[in-house]
Design an enzyme around this catalytic site. Structure first.
Site, PDB file in Angstrom:
ATOM      1  N   GLU A 192      -3.285   7.546  -4.267  1.00 40.38           N
ATOM      2  CA  GLU A 192      -3.348   6.322  -3.467  1.00 40.38           C
ATOM      3  C   GLU A 192      -3.215   5.132  -4.400  1.00 40.38           C
ATOM      4  O   GLU A 192      -4.046   4.950  -5.294  1.00 40.38           O
ATOM      5  CB  GLU A 192      -4.657   6.241  -2.687  1.00 40.38           C
ATOM      6  CG  GLU A 192      -4.727   5.019  -1.777  1.00 40.38           C
ATOM      7  CD  GLU A 192      -6.016   4.965  -0.983  1.00 40.38           C
ATOM      8  OE1 GLU A 192      -5.945   4.813   0.245  1.00 40.38           O
ATOM      9  OE2 GLU A 192      -7.097   5.079  -1.600  1.00 40.38           O
TER      10      GLU A 192
ATOM     11  N   TYR B 116       0.855  -1.192   0.000  1.00 39.03           N
ATOM     12  CA  TYR B 116       0.000   0.000   0.000  1.00 39.03           C
ATOM     13  C   TYR B 116       0.887   1.237   0.000  1.00 39.03           C
ATOM     14  O   TYR B 116       1.887   1.303   0.726  1.00 39.03           O
ATOM     15  CB  TYR B 116      -0.898   0.030   1.235  1.00 39.03           C
ATOM     16  CG  TYR B 116      -1.657   1.339   1.366  1.00 39.03           C
ATOM     17  CD1 TYR B 116      -2.879   1.516   0.728  1.00 39.03           C
ATOM     18  CD2 TYR B 116      -1.125   2.405   2.104  1.00 39.03           C
ATOM     19  CE1 TYR B 116      -3.566   2.723   0.834  1.00 39.03           C
ATOM     20  CE2 TYR B 116      -1.807   3.611   2.199  1.00 39.03           C
ATOM     21  CZ  TYR B 116      -3.026   3.759   1.560  1.00 39.03           C
ATOM     22  OH  TYR B 116      -3.696   4.950   1.647  1.00 39.03           O
TER      23      TYR B 116
END
Length: 415
Positions: free
Chosen positions: A225, A137
């Site tokens: 993101e 992530y």
């Protein structure tokens, strides 16, 4: 009564309203333009075009399997059935038929979900090799507390990153970057090291992080993101997904980015308000708000909560409040069927209170039976007493107030 929670939620909405969200395929195009390695794909809006896209990808990449991804402005698409793997062209066609037009519900969509108008046909990058793949992530955003940009990252990438943040926060790392200095080489190496990478994958990650930060700054984004960033079995690093939010206030520098806005994904009432020159943010409560100024809006929401209600919206009419502008504001608020009352809270500084009051009376009379909920009007400032007299003498279903407490009591009485 959780006033702070209401205000935090409002601020989040305001921050979002000053931003423009992009689809995954659009975000990847921006990333690629800054040298970020991305999963290749082609967008399609019909099963026929999906098959053609898959064929084209097979010819250019050699991949026989394809990932079909719904394109909506929301995360968690895989959990809602919006991301599927196709092993043949027939499966590409059948999955495209299933996803295009579906009402996709994810943890990040409204309860009714969002309609899927297009899909991304992407190459399958989870190919076999000597070492295993791993999902990471990574996001880039502004840390408003420190005033510095921040890269947030974790070895636990994938669909359950929210659970990681909640249950194992020690697995999430952050690296703050001074905007005046930019990302330093040692910081990119530190990120790669904390992710447990070595050798070729370590070098590729440092390049990836540097290019990602360059894309964030160069595109005037408020959020990048990537979940997941994939370490492939041959140690390449690439963005498999992309959630990108651009700063609306910087779009004048990026005319090509402004053209990427997808109005089908945005709140139609907020679009209409923007075209009318009004600042409108949709919320989930039962009391409509019409104010002038964000600070007064915060106090107004507290007032509504104190009265036992919840704000249904924020609507700033600005420094002018003639009949036409007030009528437009009323019509926008009344589009929400949950609204049981409307609170108008105006401070007469730039605009006189009696002018606002006359605008409210004229708008009410013009709209006739369209207004079926009580309206509470609090006007304070220049000519407030004359304004109250105008409202009281109108004979309309409009309740006037001059003090906060009085307005709160009248809101409470009509709910």
């Amino acid at each position: 009564m959780d006033f702070c929670a209401t205000q935090r939620r409002f601020l989040n909405f305001v921050l979002e309203s000053d931003s423009m969200n992009l689809h995954e395929y659009q975000g990847k195009e921006i990333l690629a333009s800054f040298g970020v390695n991305v999963q290749r794909g082609i967008v399609a809006d019909s099963p026929k075009k999906a098959v053609e896209a898959a064929q084209s990808l097979t010819e250019s990449t050699g991949t026989a399997w394809h990932v079909i991804k719904a394109q909506i402005h929301a995360g968690g698409r895989g959990k809602g059935g919006g991301v599927k793997l196709a092993k043949t062209l027939d499966e590409v066609k059948s999955i495209a038929q299933e996803i295009i037009g579906m009402q996709l519900i994810t943890p990040q969509t409204p309860p009714e979900g969002k309609t899927v108008h297009q899909i991304l046909i992407a190459e399958d990058v989870y190919y076999p090799g000597e070492s295993e793949t791993s999902e990471i992530y990574m996001s880039v955003l502004l840390n408003r507390a420190s005033g510095k940009n921040m890269i947030m990252y974790s070895t636990e990438g994938g669909m359950d990153i929210e659970a990681v943040a909640e249950k194992t926060p020690h697995l999430i790392f952050t690296e703050e970057i001074d905007p005046s200095l930019g990302l330093q080489a040692f910081q990119a190496r530190k990120i790669a090291f904390n992710l447990g990478l070595s050798g070729f994958a370590f070098k590729e990650m440092t390049k990836f992080v540097s290019a990602l930060y360059k894309a964030y700054v160069g595109s005037d984004a408020s959020l990048f993101e990537i979940n997941p960033v994939l370490k492939t079995s041959d140690d390449k690093i690439m963005a498999v997904d992309a959630k990108v939010t651009l700063d609306d206030n910087a779009l004048f520098r990026h005319k090509d980015y402004a053209e990427l806005r997808d109005l089908k994904e945005e709140n139609p009432v907020e679009i209409e308000a923007n075209e009318a020159g009004l600042n409108y943010v949709d919320l989930d409560g039962n009391v409509g708000c019409m104010v002038n100024g964000a600070g007064l809006a915060m106090a107004t929401m507290d007032l509504i909560k104190q009265s036992g209600g919840d704000p249904a919206n924020f609507l700033d009419v600005g420094g002018t409040a003639d009949a036409a502008r007030v009528e437009t504001a009323f019509r926008l608020i009344l589009k929400d069927p949950k609204v049981k009352a409307i609170l108008v809270n105006i401070f007469g500084g730039i605009v006189r209170c009696d002018r606002v009051a006359q605008g409210i009376v004229d708008a009410y009379q013009n709209m006739g039976d369209a207004i079926k909920v009580p309206i509470i009007v609090r006007l304070q400032g220049t000519n407030a007493e004359q304004a109250k007299e105008l409202i009281d003498a109108s004979g309309l279903n409009v309740l006037s107030a001059t003090a906060f407490e009085e307005a709160a009591q009248k809101v409470q009485s009509v709910l």
